[in-house]
Design a protein around this motif. Structure first.
Motif, PDB file in Angstrom:
ATOM      1  N   TYR A  96       0.840  -1.201   0.000  1.00 24.19           N
ATOM      2  CA  TYR A  96       0.000   0.000   0.000  1.00 24.19           C
ATOM      3  C   TYR A  96       0.877   1.254   0.000  1.00 24.19           C
ATOM      4  O   TYR A  96       0.642   2.193  -0.768  1.00 24.19           O
ATOM      5  N   ILE A  97       1.895   1.248   0.836  1.00 25.95           N
ATOM      6  CA  ILE A  97       2.812   2.389   0.901  1.00 25.95           C
ATOM      7  C   ILE A  97       3.535   2.551  -0.432  1.00 25.95           C
ATOM      8  O   ILE A  97       3.630   3.651  -0.977  1.00 25.95           O
ATOM      9  N   ARG A  98       4.034   1.449  -0.989  1.00 25.23           N
ATOM     10  CA  ARG A  98       4.711   1.528  -2.287  1.00 25.23           C
ATOM     11  C   ARG A  98       3.756   2.062  -3.358  1.00 25.23           C
ATOM     12  O   ARG A  98       4.164   2.849  -4.215  1.00 25.23           O
ATOM     13  N   ALA A  99       2.486   1.663  -3.305  1.00 25.44           N
ATOM     14  CA  ALA A  99       1.510   2.151  -4.286  1.00 25.44           C
ATOM     15  C   ALA A  99       1.287   3.652  -4.144  1.00 25.44           C
ATOM     16  O   ALA A  99       1.194   4.364  -5.148  1.00 25.44           O
ATOM     17  N   LEU A 100       1.204   4.143  -2.910  1.00 28.91           N
ATOM     18  CA  LEU A 100       1.008   5.580  -2.723  1.00 28.91           C
ATOM     19  C   LEU A 100       2.175   6.393  -3.265  1.00 28.91           C
ATOM     20  O   LEU A 100       2.004   7.519  -3.706  1.00 28.91           O
ATOM     21  N   PHE A 101       3.385   5.804  -3.240  1.00 32.76           N
ATOM     22  CA  PHE A 101       4.570   6.489  -3.737  1.00 32.76           C
ATOM     23  C   PHE A 101       4.867   6.156  -5.194  1.00 32.76           C
ATOM     24  O   PHE A 101       5.826   6.665  -5.758  1.00 32.76           O
ATOM     25  N   ASP A 102       4.062   5.311  -5.810  1.00 30.55           N
ATOM     26  CA  ASP A 102       4.320   4.806  -7.154  1.00 30.55           C
ATOM     27  C   ASP A 102       3.985   5.854  -8.215  1.00 30.55           C
ATOM     28  O   ASP A 102       2.854   6.304  -8.318  1.00 30.55           O
ATOM     29  N   GLN A 103       4.980   6.219  -9.002  1.00 27.83           N
ATOM     30  CA  GLN A 103       4.760   7.199 -10.064  1.00 27.83           C
ATOM     31  C   GLN A 103       3.783   6.688 -11.122  1.00 27.83           C
ATOM     32  O   GLN A 103       3.073   7.466 -11.736  1.00 27.83           O
ATOM     33  N   GLU A 104       3.748   5.374 -11.337  1.00 26.07           N
ATOM     34  CA  GLU A 104       2.832   4.818 -12.340  1.00 26.07           C
ATOM     35  C   GLU A 104       1.384   5.091 -11.969  1.00 26.07           C
ATOM     36  O   GLU A 104       0.553   5.360 -12.823  1.00 26.07           O
ATOM     37  N   LEU A 105       1.071   5.033 -10.689  1.00 19.58           N
ATOM     38  CA  LEU A 105      -0.286   5.335 -10.231  1.00 19.58           C
ATOM     39  C   LEU A 105      -0.508   6.840 -10.181  1.00 19.58           C
ATOM     40  O   LEU A 105      -1.626   7.309 -10.145  1.00 19.58           O
ATOM     41  N   SER A 126      -1.322   1.953  12.029  1.00 24.09           N
ATOM     42  CA  SER A 126      -1.823   3.330  12.066  1.00 24.09           C
ATOM     43  C   SER A 126      -0.741   4.335  11.708  1.00 24.09           C
ATOM     44  O   SER A 126      -0.954   5.212  10.867  1.00 24.09           O
ATOM     45  N   VAL A 127       0.408   4.214  12.346  1.00 24.01           N
ATOM     46  CA  VAL A 127       1.482   5.180  12.111  1.00 24.01           C
ATOM     47  C   VAL A 127       1.932   5.147  10.648  1.00 24.01           C
ATOM     48  O   VAL A 127       2.053   6.188   9.994  1.00 24.01           O
ATOM     49  N   ALA A 128       2.173   3.959  10.118  1.00 25.39           N
ATOM     50  CA  ALA A 128       2.665   3.845   8.743  1.00 25.39           C
ATOM     51  C   ALA A 128       1.613   4.302   7.731  1.00 25.39           C
ATOM     52  O   ALA A 128       1.923   5.041   6.790  1.00 25.39           O
ATOM     53  N   GLN A 129       0.376   3.878   7.931  1.00 27.59           N
ATOM     54  CA  GLN A 129      -0.683   4.258   6.987  1.00 27.59           C
ATOM     55  C   GLN A 129      -0.888   5.769   6.981  1.00 27.59           C
ATOM     56  O   GLN A 129      -0.931   6.394   5.927  1.00 27.59           O
ATOM     57  N   TYR A 130      -1.018   6.355   8.170  1.00 26.09           N
ATOM     58  CA  TYR A 130      -1.262   7.788   8.232  1.00 26.09           C
ATOM     59  C   TYR A 130      -0.061   8.591   7.747  1.00 26.09           C
ATOM     60  O   TYR A 130      -0.236   9.655   7.140  1.00 26.09           O
ATOM     61  N   ALA A 131       1.132   8.105   7.996  1.00 28.84           N
ATOM     62  CA  ALA A 131       2.323   8.804   7.498  1.00 28.84           C
ATOM     63  C   ALA A 131       2.344   8.803   5.972  1.00 28.84           C
ATOM     64  O   ALA A 131       2.562   9.838   5.346  1.00 28.84           O
ATOM     65  N   ALA A 132       2.103   7.650   5.360  1.00 29.31           N
ATOM     66  CA  ALA A 132       2.112   7.565   3.895  1.00 29.31           C
ATOM     67  C   ALA A 132       1.001   8.417   3.293  1.00 29.31           C
ATOM     68  O   ALA A 132       1.218   9.141   2.315  1.00 29.31           O
TER      69      ALA A 132
END
Length: 190
Positions: free
Chosen positions: A87-96, A143-149
Motif C-alpha cells: 500500500y505504501i509503495r503504491a502511494l509512492f508509485d509514479q505509475e499510479l 496506524s502510524v505507517a498508513q497515516y504517514a504515507a
C-alpha cells in the motif's frame, strides 16, 4: 470502427477524473463528454446523472489503487505487514501518479461532497483496516505507517519534493512496518 462500450466508459471515467481534478465538481457533463470525445448523450448512456458519474469516478479510483497494491505485494517478504508495505509503495508509485500532477487528495476533497462518496470511502477504509490487521502487524504500526504515507500523499501537492526526498520518506515509513510489536516511544519493541 465499431463502438466499444467498455472503452467509452473508460474514456469517460478518465476524462471525468481529469476534469474534476482541474475544476472540481463544478465541471459540467458536457465538458466531461467533450474531454472524452463523446456526445453528452453518450455520456448519459453510461452514467444517467452527475452523481452517478462522480460516484463511478470514486469507485474507479479506489479500484485502481487496490489493483496496484495487489501487484506490489512482495511475496518474498515472509513477515507481517506485506500488504501495508505494498500500500505504501503504491502511494509512492509514479505509475499510479499519486504524487504527480494529479492532485490526488484534491480529487477526494472535491468528490466528498457528492452523495454516497463519503460512504464509499468509509467502506473502503474498513476493508483496508481489516486487510492490514489480518496481515499480522501490530495495530499501532499499521496506524502510524498508513497515516504517514497518506499524509505525504496529501501534502506533496503543496510542497515541491525531490525524488530523493520521497524515496527517503518511503523508506522511513516502510521501516516502521518491518518490526512486529507496539510502538513504545523509542524504548524498544516488545
Amino acid at each position: 470502427m465499431t463502438r466499444n462500450s467498455e472503452r467509452t466508459r473508460r474514456a469517460l471515467l478518465d476524462a471525468a477524473t481529469a476534469t474534476i481534478r482541474a475544476r472540481g465538481t463544478r465541471v459540467t457533463l458536457a465538458a466531461v463528454a467533450d474531454a472524452a470525445g463523446v456526445t453528452k448523450g453518450g455520456l448519459l448512456h453510461h452514467f444517467p446523472n452527475r452523481d452517478a458519474l462522480f460516484t463511478a469516478v470514486a469507485r474507479d479510483s479506489l479500484d485502481q489503487l487496490h489493483v496496484r497494491v495487489s501487484a506490489l505485494v512482495d511475496l518474498s517478504e515472509n513477515y507481517p505487514g506485506k500488504l501495508l508495505r505494498a500500500y505504501i509503495r503504491a502511494l509512492f508509485d509514479q505509475e499510479l501518479d499519486m504524487f504527480g500532477q494529479s492532485d490526488y487528495p484534491g480529487l477526494w476533497g472535491a468528490l466528498c461532497v457528492v452523495p454516497g462518496v463519503a460512504e464509499i470511502l468509509a467502506e473502503d477504509n474498513e476493508l483496508w483496516q481489516r486487510s492490514f490487521a489480518e496481515d499480522g502487524l501490530h495495530p499501532d504500526r499499521i496506524s502510524v505507517a498508513q497515516y504517514a504515507a497518506e499524509g505525504v500523499a496529501a501534502t506533496v501537492q503543496w510542497q515541491q519534493k525531490t525524488d530523493a526526498a520521497l524515496e527517503h520518506a518511503q523508506a522511513a515509513i516502510i521501516a516502521i512496518t518491518t518490526v512486529n510489536g507496539p510502538i513504545d516511544g523509542g524504548r524498544g519493541d516488545s
